[in-house]
Design a protein around this motif. Structure first.
Motif, PDB file in Angstrom:
ATOM      1  N   ALA A 223       3.351  10.213  -6.510  1.00 19.47           N
ATOM      2  CA  ALA A 223       4.795  11.056  -7.622  1.00 19.47           C
ATOM      3  C   ALA A 223       4.315  10.889  -9.167  1.00 19.47           C
ATOM      4  CB  ALA A 223       5.560   9.442  -7.643  1.00 19.47           C
ATOM      5  N   ALA A 224       3.201  10.179  -9.253  1.00 19.31           N
ATOM      6  CA  ALA A 224       2.234  10.039 -11.240  1.00 19.31           C
ATOM      7  C   ALA A 224       0.910  10.381 -10.547  1.00 19.31           C
ATOM      8  CB  ALA A 224       2.794  10.092 -11.476  1.00 19.31           C
ATOM      9  N   PRO A 225       0.439  11.297  -9.810  1.00 21.41           N
ATOM     10  CA  PRO A 225      -0.935  11.780  -9.738  1.00 21.41           C
ATOM     11  C   PRO A 225      -1.777  11.457 -10.657  1.00 21.41           C
ATOM     12  CG  PRO A 225      -0.134  14.002  -8.821  1.00 21.41           C
ATOM     13  CD  PRO A 225       1.033  13.308  -9.794  1.00 21.41           C
ATOM     14  N   PRO A 226      -2.809  10.644 -10.817  1.00 22.17           N
ATOM     15  CA  PRO A 226      -3.540   9.946 -12.427  1.00 22.17           C
ATOM     16  C   PRO A 226      -4.501  11.345 -12.075  1.00 22.17           C
ATOM     17  CG  PRO A 226      -4.438   9.497  -9.063  1.00 22.17           C
ATOM     18  CD  PRO A 226      -3.471  10.420  -9.123  1.00 22.17           C
ATOM     19  N   ALA A 227      -5.069  10.963 -13.457  1.00 19.34           N
ATOM     20  CA  ALA A 227      -5.376  12.928 -14.195  1.00 19.34           C
ATOM     21  C   ALA A 227      -7.353  12.633 -13.155  1.00 19.34           C
ATOM     22  CB  ALA A 227      -5.625  12.311 -15.641  1.00 19.34           C
ATOM     23  N   ALA A 228      -8.032  11.723 -13.444  1.00 20.12           N
ATOM     24  CA  ALA A 228      -9.476  11.312 -13.303  1.00 20.12           C
ATOM     25  C   ALA A 228      -9.160  11.815 -11.826  1.00 20.12           C
ATOM     26  CB  ALA A 228      -9.458   9.844 -13.321  1.00 20.12           C
TER      27      ALA A 228
ATOM     28  N   THR B 223      -1.935   6.490  10.806  1.00 16.96           N
ATOM     29  CA  THR B 223      -2.670   5.569  10.181  1.00 16.96           C
ATOM     30  C   THR B 223      -2.890   8.466   9.692  1.00 16.96           C
ATOM     31  OG1 THR B 223      -3.859   4.957  11.904  1.00 16.96           O
ATOM     32  CG2 THR B 223      -5.595   6.359  10.349  1.00 16.96           C
ATOM     33  N   ALA B 224      -2.416   8.779  10.111  1.00 14.71           N
ATOM     34  CA  ALA B 224      -2.548   9.941  10.342  1.00 14.71           C
ATOM     35  C   ALA B 224      -1.828  10.645   8.956  1.00 14.71           C
ATOM     36  CB  ALA B 224      -2.356  11.062  11.021  1.00 14.71           C
ATOM     37  N   ARG B 225      -0.136  10.092   8.930  1.00 14.98           N
ATOM     38  CA  ARG B 225       0.412  10.196   7.749  1.00 14.98           C
ATOM     39  C   ARG B 225      -0.002   9.251   6.558  1.00 14.98           C
ATOM     40  NH1 ARG B 225       4.056   8.882  11.929  1.00 14.98           N
ATOM     41  NH2 ARG B 225       3.765   6.289  11.219  1.00 14.98           N
ATOM     42  N   LEU B 226      -0.830   8.048   6.582  1.00 19.26           N
ATOM     43  CA  LEU B 226      -1.424   7.641   4.903  1.00 19.26           C
ATOM     44  C   LEU B 226      -2.363   8.808   4.698  1.00 19.26           C
ATOM     45  CD1 LEU B 226      -1.233   5.828   3.303  1.00 19.26           C
ATOM     46  CD2 LEU B 226      -2.987   3.820   4.963  1.00 19.26           C
ATOM     47  N   ILE B 227      -3.284   9.012   5.650  1.00 24.12           N
ATOM     48  CA  ILE B 227      -4.991  10.085   5.205  1.00 24.12           C
ATOM     49  C   ILE B 227      -3.418  11.393   4.446  1.00 24.12           C
ATOM     50  CG2 ILE B 227      -6.406  11.721   6.388  1.00 24.12           C
ATOM     51  CD1 ILE B 227      -6.951   9.083   8.048  1.00 24.12           C
ATOM     52  N   ALA B 228      -2.584  11.515   5.375  1.00 21.34           N
ATOM     53  CA  ALA B 228      -1.831  13.177   4.416  1.00 21.34           C
ATOM     54  C   ALA B 228      -1.698  12.730   3.032  1.00 21.34           C
ATOM     55  CB  ALA B 228      -1.251  13.307   6.027  1.00 21.34           C
ATOM     56  N   LYS B 229      -1.165  11.624   3.555  1.00 19.83           N
ATOM     57  CA  LYS B 229      -0.378  11.736   1.932  1.00 19.83           C
ATOM     58  C   LYS B 229      -1.275  11.268   0.843  1.00 19.83           C
ATOM     59  CE  LYS B 229       2.733   8.213   1.755  1.00 19.83           C
ATOM     60  NZ  LYS B 229       3.706   6.527   1.423  1.00 19.83           N
ATOM     61  N   VAL B 230      -2.352  10.151   0.776  1.00 17.91           N
ATOM     62  CA  VAL B 230      -3.317   9.801  -0.017  1.00 17.91           C
ATOM     63  C   VAL B 230      -4.318  11.449   0.148  1.00 17.91           C
ATOM     64  CG1 VAL B 230      -3.000   7.400   0.087  1.00 17.91           C
ATOM     65  CG2 VAL B 230      -4.973   8.746   1.658  1.00 17.91           C
ATOM     66  N   GLY B 231      -4.292  12.102   0.675  1.00 23.25           N
ATOM     67  CA  GLY B 231      -5.046  13.333   0.740  1.00 23.25           C
ATOM     68  C   GLY B 231      -4.968  13.869  -0.296  1.00 23.25           C
ATOM     69  N   ALA B 232      -3.535  13.967  -0.978  1.00 25.13           N
ATOM     70  CA  ALA B 232      -2.897  15.135  -1.948  1.00 25.13           C
ATOM     71  C   ALA B 232      -3.651  14.854  -3.420  1.00 25.13           C
ATOM     72  CB  ALA B 232      -1.458  15.156  -2.353  1.00 25.13           C
TER      73      ALA B 232
ATOM     74  N   CYS C 122       0.929  -1.314   0.204  1.00 21.54           N
ATOM     75  CA  CYS C 122       0.109   0.023   0.294  1.00 21.54           C
ATOM     76  C   CYS C 122       1.429   1.672   0.235  1.00 21.54           C
ATOM     77  CB  CYS C 122      -1.232  -0.029   1.196  1.00 21.54           C
ATOM     78  SG  CYS C 122      -2.259  -1.297   1.290  1.00 21.54           S
ATOM     79  N   ARG C 123       1.961   1.065   0.794  1.00 16.84           N
ATOM     80  CA  ARG C 123       2.738   2.275   1.201  1.00 16.84           C
ATOM     81  C   ARG C 123       3.526   2.773  -0.441  1.00 16.84           C
ATOM     82  NH1 ARG C 123       4.964   1.313   5.076  1.00 16.84           N
ATOM     83  NH2 ARG C 123       6.678  -0.350   3.879  1.00 16.84           N
ATOM     84  N   MET C 124       4.229   1.574  -1.022  1.00 20.41           N
ATOM     85  CA  MET C 124       4.307   1.675  -1.977  1.00 20.41           C
ATOM     86  C   MET C 124       3.601   1.994  -3.916  1.00 20.41           C
ATOM     87  SD  MET C 124       7.038  -1.616  -2.792  1.00 20.41           S
ATOM     88  CE  MET C 124       5.853  -2.508  -4.670  1.00 20.41           C
ATOM     89  N   LEU C 125       2.003   1.633  -3.470  1.00 21.73           N
ATOM     90  CA  LEU C 125       1.345   2.138  -4.339  1.00 21.73           C
ATOM     91  C   LEU C 125       1.102   3.825  -4.515  1.00 21.73           C
ATOM     92  CD1 LEU C 125      -0.518   2.045  -6.733  1.00 21.73           C
ATOM     93  CD2 LEU C 125      -2.297   1.170  -5.495  1.00 21.73           C
ATOM     94  N   SER C 126       0.584   3.790  -2.763  1.00 24.96           N
ATOM     95  CA  SER C 126       0.568   5.466  -2.519  1.00 24.96           C
ATOM     96  C   SER C 126       1.128   6.241  -2.827  1.00 24.96           C
ATOM     97  CB  SER C 126       0.176   5.232  -1.304  1.00 24.96           C
ATOM     98  OG  SER C 126       0.974   5.436  -0.105  1.00 24.96           O
ATOM     99  N   ASP C 127       2.852   5.742  -2.878  1.00 26.42           N
ATOM    100  CA  ASP C 127       3.941   6.878  -3.211  1.00 26.42           C
ATOM    101  C   ASP C 127       3.838   6.946  -4.742  1.00 26.42           C
ATOM    102  OD1 ASP C 127       4.604   6.979  -0.372  1.00 26.42           O
ATOM    103  OD2 ASP C 127       6.460   5.088  -1.225  1.00 26.42           O
TER     104      ASP C 127
END
Length: 181
Positions: free
Chosen positions: A97-102, A118-127, A88-93
């Motif tokens: 790094a290459a945000p989806p267009a949709a 939990t807060a770190r993961l939320i902040a990362k994918v929140g981008a 999950c960490r690798m996929l979220s990274d």
């Protein structure tokens, strides 16, 4: 002398069996290399299947707004992540790094024992877009038929068009790292 002859014959037979096994493995490895390894059209049984209609669901995002199947009105990508999951960490990274267009919605299975993680993961994918935090066995998992982490689902108008566990799964079929569903 017969004991030595028997031992040599037995050893030759064992070596021949090992040689055949090794040649079979080499042939299989070459086949996988030529075919690019596991391919998305040989669909993993644990992934949501393309063509599946997402069933009704309701989750609350981190801003307190409700996310339902109505959000899937166009191309939407949904990522399912779990705290403490290495893939999950690798996929979220890779996604950051290459945000989806949709539009992107992240569903995060939080860990009450690890609120900082939990807060770190939320902040990362929140981008990437909206984030909803769920518990184990939340009904949203059933709505998408997501049974493993990570799972990345591409939808269009509420229908799953593709799913996988790595961005490379989609690059093989679309030629892009993060296709629009």
């Amino acid at each position: 002398m017969t004991l030595l002859t028997t031992a040599v014959i037995l050893l030759a037979a064992v070596v021949a069996v090992h040689l055949l096994f090794t040649l079979g493995l080499v042939a299989r490895i070459r086949e996988l290399q030529q075919n690019g390894g596991a391919r998305p059209h040989t669909h993993n049984s644990q992934l949501p299947k393309p063509g599946t209609v997402v069933r009704p669901f309701s989750v609350t995002d981190t801003d307190g707004a409700t996310i339902t199947e109505a959000v899937l009105d166009g191309p939407v990508q949904v990522g399912f992540f779990q705290v403490g999951c290495g893939p999950c960490r690798m996929l979220s990274d890779a996604l950051v790094a290459a945000p989806p267009a949709a539009r992107f919605v992240s569903i995060v299975q939080g860990d009450p024992q690890a609120p900082d993680a939990t807060a770190r993961l939320i902040a990362k994918v929140g981008a990437l877009g909206r984030v909803a935090v769920i518990d184990v066995d939340d009904p949203v998992l059933t709505s998408f038929e997501a049974v493993a982490y990570p799972t990345l689902v591409y939808t269009h108008s509420g229908v799953i068009t593709a799913s996988g566990t790595r961005l490379a799964d989609f690059a093989e079929t679309t030629g892009a790292a993060a296709p629009v569903a």
